[in-house]
Design a protein around this motif. Structure first.
Motif, PDB file in Angstrom:
ATOM      1  N   LEU A 175      44.955  -3.430  50.769  1.00 37.61           N
ATOM      2  CA  LEU A 175      44.393  -2.929  52.031  1.00 37.61           C
ATOM      3  C   LEU A 175      42.976  -2.455  51.755  1.00 37.61           C
ATOM      4  O   LEU A 175      42.775  -1.513  50.991  1.00 37.61           O
ATOM      5  CB  LEU A 175      45.216  -1.754  52.563  1.00 37.61           C
ATOM      6  CG  LEU A 175      46.548  -2.041  53.237  1.00 37.61           C
ATOM      7  CD1 LEU A 175      47.184  -0.724  53.695  1.00 37.61           C
ATOM      8  CD2 LEU A 175      46.391  -2.985  54.419  1.00 37.61           C
ATOM      9  N   GLU A 176      42.014  -3.077  52.394  1.00 33.74           N
ATOM     10  CA  GLU A 176      40.590  -2.862  52.084  1.00 33.74           C
ATOM     11  C   GLU A 176      39.826  -2.365  53.300  1.00 33.74           C
ATOM     12  O   GLU A 176      39.762  -3.050  54.320  1.00 33.74           O
ATOM     13  CB  GLU A 176      40.012  -4.216  51.636  1.00 33.74           C
ATOM     14  CG  GLU A 176      38.511  -4.290  51.515  1.00 33.74           C
ATOM     15  CD  GLU A 176      37.992  -3.597  50.275  1.00 33.74           C
ATOM     16  OE1 GLU A 176      37.737  -2.379  50.354  1.00 33.74           O
ATOM     17  OE2 GLU A 176      37.863  -4.285  49.244  1.00 33.74           O
ATOM     18  N   ALA A 177      39.244  -1.156  53.183  1.00 34.74           N
ATOM     19  CA  ALA A 177      38.392  -0.659  54.278  1.00 34.74           C
ATOM     20  C   ALA A 177      36.962  -1.158  54.128  1.00 34.74           C
ATOM     21  O   ALA A 177      36.155  -1.018  55.052  1.00 34.74           O
ATOM     22  CB  ALA A 177      38.411   0.865  54.295  1.00 34.74           C
ATOM     23  N   GLY A 178      36.651  -1.741  52.963  1.00 29.58           N
ATOM     24  CA  GLY A 178      35.293  -2.214  52.681  1.00 29.58           C
ATOM     25  C   GLY A 178      34.586  -1.243  51.755  1.00 29.58           C
ATOM     26  O   GLY A 178      34.704  -0.030  51.907  1.00 29.58           O
ATOM     27  N   SER A 179      33.843  -1.817  50.802  1.00 27.21           N
ATOM     28  CA  SER A 179      33.144  -0.971  49.836  1.00 27.21           C
ATOM     29  C   SER A 179      32.127  -0.091  50.545  1.00 27.21           C
ATOM     30  O   SER A 179      31.334  -0.576  51.349  1.00 27.21           O
ATOM     31  CB  SER A 179      32.458  -1.857  48.797  1.00 27.21           C
ATOM     32  OG  SER A 179      31.932  -1.053  47.782  1.00 27.21           O
ATOM     33  N   GLY A 180      32.191   1.208  50.262  1.00 29.18           N
ATOM     34  CA  GLY A 180      31.251   2.147  50.877  1.00 29.18           C
ATOM     35  C   GLY A 180      31.647   2.563  52.286  1.00 29.18           C
ATOM     36  O   GLY A 180      30.857   3.203  52.987  1.00 29.18           O
ATOM     37  N   ALA A 181      32.863   2.243  52.711  1.00 23.93           N
ATOM     38  CA  ALA A 181      33.309   2.602  54.075  1.00 23.93           C
ATOM     39  C   ALA A 181      33.215   4.113  54.270  1.00 23.93           C
ATOM     40  O   ALA A 181      33.509   4.878  53.350  1.00 23.93           O
ATOM     41  CB  ALA A 181      34.745   2.138  54.297  1.00 23.93           C
ATOM     42  N   GLY A 205      38.283   1.119  49.187  1.00 21.16           N
ATOM     43  CA  GLY A 205      37.233   1.185  50.197  1.00 21.16           C
ATOM     44  C   GLY A 205      37.066   2.594  50.714  1.00 21.16           C
ATOM     45  O   GLY A 205      37.957   3.132  51.373  1.00 21.16           O
ATOM     46  N   GLY A 206      35.952   3.240  50.375  1.00 24.23           N
ATOM     47  CA  GLY A 206      35.633   4.553  50.933  1.00 24.23           C
ATOM     48  C   GLY A 206      36.351   5.726  50.301  1.00 24.23           C
ATOM     49  O   GLY A 206      36.284   6.836  50.830  1.00 24.23           O
ATOM     50  N   ILE A 207      37.034   5.515  49.173  1.00 22.33           N
ATOM     51  CA  ILE A 207      37.707   6.642  48.503  1.00 22.33           C
ATOM     52  C   ILE A 207      36.691   7.290  47.553  1.00 22.33           C
ATOM     53  O   ILE A 207      36.306   6.710  46.545  1.00 22.33           O
ATOM     54  CB  ILE A 207      38.983   6.179  47.762  1.00 22.33           C
ATOM     55  CG1 ILE A 207      39.974   5.603  48.779  1.00 22.33           C
ATOM     56  CG2 ILE A 207      39.603   7.342  46.972  1.00 22.33           C
ATOM     57  CD1 ILE A 207      41.228   4.996  48.198  1.00 22.33           C
ATOM     58  N   GLY A 227      34.951   2.345  43.529  1.00 18.20           N
ATOM     59  CA  GLY A 227      33.743   1.653  43.059  1.00 18.20           C
ATOM     60  C   GLY A 227      32.492   2.460  43.318  1.00 18.20           C
ATOM     61  O   GLY A 227      31.914   3.075  42.418  1.00 18.20           O
ATOM     62  N   THR A 228      32.109   2.518  44.603  1.00 14.25           N
ATOM     63  CA  THR A 228      30.854   3.161  44.999  1.00 14.25           C
ATOM     64  C   THR A 228      30.712   4.582  44.453  1.00 14.25           C
ATOM     65  O   THR A 228      29.642   4.949  43.962  1.00 14.25           O
ATOM     66  CB  THR A 228      30.762   3.180  46.548  1.00 14.25           C
ATOM     67  OG1 THR A 228      30.949   1.839  47.003  1.00 14.25           O
ATOM     68  CG2 THR A 228      29.421   3.686  47.027  1.00 14.25           C
ATOM     69  N   ALA A 229      31.772   5.381  44.548  1.00 17.31           N
ATOM     70  CA  ALA A 229      31.685   6.787  44.125  1.00 17.31           C
ATOM     71  C   ALA A 229      31.246   6.895  42.669  1.00 17.31           C
ATOM     72  O   ALA A 229      30.565   7.847  42.296  1.00 17.31           O
ATOM     73  CB  ALA A 229      33.030   7.478  44.327  1.00 17.31           C
TER      74      ALA A 229
HETATM   75  C1  1GP Z   1      35.782  -2.401  47.557  1.00 13.67           C
HETATM   76  O1  1GP Z   1      37.905  -1.377  47.679  1.00 13.67           O
HETATM   77  C2  1GP Z   1      36.778  -1.509  46.892  1.00 13.67           C
HETATM   78  O2  1GP Z   1      36.184  -3.701  47.565  1.00 13.67           O
HETATM   79  C3  1GP Z   1      36.160  -0.198  46.491  1.00 13.67           C
HETATM   80  O3  1GP Z   1      35.473   0.428  47.544  1.00 13.67           O
HETATM   81  O4  1GP Z   1      33.212   0.922  46.655  1.00 13.67           O
HETATM   82  O5  1GP Z   1      34.103   2.197  48.609  1.00 13.67           O
HETATM   83  O6  1GP Z   1      35.034   2.566  46.326  1.00 13.67           O
HETATM   84  P1  1GP Z   1      34.409   1.587  47.269  1.00 13.67           P
END
Ligand code: 1GP
Length: 252
Positions: A175-181, A205-207, A227-229
């Motif tokens: 389940l993906e909210a999108g990177s940086g959501a 996504g967005g954690i 990822g982003t964090a």
């Molecule tokens: C993106 O689910 C991953 O494909 C990770 O998302 O970069 O928001 O952590 P973040």
């Protein structure tokens, strides 16, 4: 006969004991040197695998060099998380062989997969079949993947797609909210999907905080992707703190 590969067995063995944390590195955002440092740190903190991929630019030498740097600096499994068949590197251990089930464009459901299949076989990379579902807002991957993002307040749609993925033979659901959501996948959606499927559930996504990670795990996520964090923490020291915070939220 088809056999389950080493990385997938590793995932299942670890899941018997705890929830897992995978760190995603996008070769378009991190240098091989930084990727190596983050991977080494991740391993020392107790992260379970490194995923490598991205929607734009994560291909060719840029991708290979990041994968090689990670392999040189840690013994964690490296799993490709490709935006298309361009995202395959011979140096990785496994690949999430994923289908974006709620895309409007068959290229992202089966087309790119057909174009990449022989490459995966030739390189001997372990394919792990995965249903990939994009939830609102979907961010870059939602736009690039021509997704019809699942509305955040419609958990039943996510559950129906997830179960369909399992019935189609996929052995993981993401389940993906999108990177940086701005917000992660809602806990109510995670809970309903978890209730309906039997295969491991990945959420990302967005954690950004340990608390958000803990809530996703409590709702029923088996594997959390961050990822982003970490990539955007600002310094290696801050990335370490963030990794520790997130990992503590996941592992309890
Ligand atoms: C993106 O689910 C991953 O494909 C990770 O998302 O970069 O928001 O952590 P973040």
């Amino acid at each position: 006969m088809l056999e389950i590969g080493k990385v997938e067995r590793y995932i299942h063995e670890k899941l018997k004991k705890e929830k897992l944390h995978f760190v995603l590195l996008d070769p378009d955002d991190v240098s091989p040197e930084t990727a190596g440092k983050i991977a080494e740190m991740s391993e020392s903190i107790g992260v379970d695998a490194i995923m490598v991929g991205g929607s734009t630019g994560a291909e060719g030498d840029v991708l290979d060099n990041v994968v090689k740097a990670i392999k040189d600096s840690s013994s964690l499994p490296v799993i490709l998380f490709p935006g298309s068949h361009g995202g395959i590197s011979r140096y990785a251990d496994a690949i999430f062989f994923m289908s974006l089930l709620n895309s409007r464009n068959p290229f992202f459901i089966t087309g790119s997969q057909a174009l990449g299949a022989f490459t995966v076989k030739r390189y001997g990379i372990e394919p792990i079949p995965m249903a990939y579902l994009i939830v609102e807002p979907g961010e870059t991957v939602g736009w690039v993947g021509d997704a019809k993002p699942i509305p955040r307040h419609k958990p039943k749609i996510a559950a129906a797609y997830a179960l369909a993925g399992q019935y189609l033979g996929m052995r993981l659901v993401y389940l993906e909210a999108g990177s940086g959501a701005p917000q992660p996948v809602p806990p109510e959606m995670i809970a309903l999907v978890r209730k309906v499927i039997d295969v491991p559930l990945i959420v990302g996504g967005g954690i950004r905080t340990g608390e958000q990670a803990r809530r996703a795990v409590e709702a029923g996520a088996d594997i959390i992707v961050t990822g982003t964090a970490i990539e955007k923490a600002g310094s290696i020291e801050k990335a370490r703190e963030k990794l520790e915070e997130l990992n503590a939220g996941i592992k309890g």
